[in-house]
Design an enzyme around this catalytic site. Sequence first.
Site, short mmCIF file in Angstrom:
data_model
loop_
_atom_site.label_atom_id
_atom_site.label_comp_id
_atom_site.label_asym_id
_atom_site.label_seq_id
_atom_site.Cartn_x
_atom_site.Cartn_y
_atom_site.Cartn_z
CG HIS A 192 -1.89 -1.14 1.20
ND1 HIS A 192 -2.30 -1.80 2.35
CD2 HIS A 192 -2.55 -1.73 0.17
CE1 HIS A 192 -3.17 -2.75 2.02
NE2 HIS A 192 -3.33 -2.72 0.71
CD GLU B 204 -0.50 0.54 4.47
OE1 GLU B 204 0.25 -0.47 4.52
OE2 GLU B 204 -1.73 0.47 4.35
CD GLU C 131 -1.29 -3.52 9.15
OE1 GLU C 131 -0.95 -2.33 8.94
OE2 GLU C 131 -1.88 -4.22 8.31
#
Length: 374
Positions: A165, A168, A334
Amino acid sequence: MLTITSDFDSGNILCKSAEDPSNIELEIKPDGKAAFFQWFYYCVEGGEGQNLVMRLTNADGASYQGGWKDYHAVASYDQEEWFRVASTSFDGRELTIRHAPDKDKVWYAYFAPYPTSRYRTYIDNIKASSVLKDAVLGETLDGQEIHYFQAGSGPRQMWVIARQHPGEAMGSWWMEGFLERLTDDTDEGAGALLEKATLHIVPCMNLDGVKRGHLRTNAAGKDLNRAWRNTTMEESPEVYLVREKMRETGVDFFLDVHGDEAIPNNFLDNAFGIPSWDERHEKLFATYSSRLLDISKDFQTKQGYPPAAPGKANLDIANSYVAETWNCLSMTLEMPFKDANVNPDPEHGWSPARCRNFAREHLTVMAEIADMLR
């Protein structure tokens, strides 16, 4: 006179009005062929000493509303040192950034940007390391080379990728720290890992999305982390080419590095819910998580994503697809766009320096767990 621009690598903003410094109207542009938006990155010139009030008027339509809660934008005068803008607020409709810059030129962003220009410079430098073997797997839809690195000669095949992504950016800062430690020939931990495993690294999966200033998608409007089961060269060559290389090498370990808009902490997501999930998967994940918790003051295990129902994992997602296909330890890392509630830093929030250091800690755990993978 104020000038607001974003027509540069990774830039994203639409300036609706900048005539009044106390009432600047901005909009975040969506990904080119998809409706996702949240990433912003723009430059303001002519604002020194003025009380700028910048209203991102379409924030209530952004992809992740939870991302605005307790969020503070980042700013920089040199695009190297980024700090948090304390006077950032969201009223349910607009995100407002209030700042009185000390210099004429200042950049604002959702997170410290890592554009393709920095990426190319870093790749050119890191390729000089004798530890790494570099190759180009192919090209993106916009014609950018997809770089792949191999390191080590051990029997365990350990894959690490980042930036599926594009918004990010913390994934690229993490990769800098990881590669810096991996290529340090005086580092005993890195040496141990390279003896036990062969590392396969793709530092940036979605270069087109990064350059275009996208949040989640590539040049075709495809979310790469929803393309793993049925990837094609026409829509997602980035995933297709990496997946083909995985079929060539095999996979014993997979770490996919991401950022999460809403959750204000670092966490790992496992592949629970894949059809083949068993006690071995559970033990490997628990061992990795527990050891990382022991050595990192920036990691925690209380917050994260809810697990999928047994047998119902989404195999379009890299983490689940790789775990099921190669029966291996597969995880998504994450990191927050905000500050981390665990070990907070109000001035910088979660930052490039902290991403780099966190990556170095992962390398330690990877070296310790390598012999357990099969």
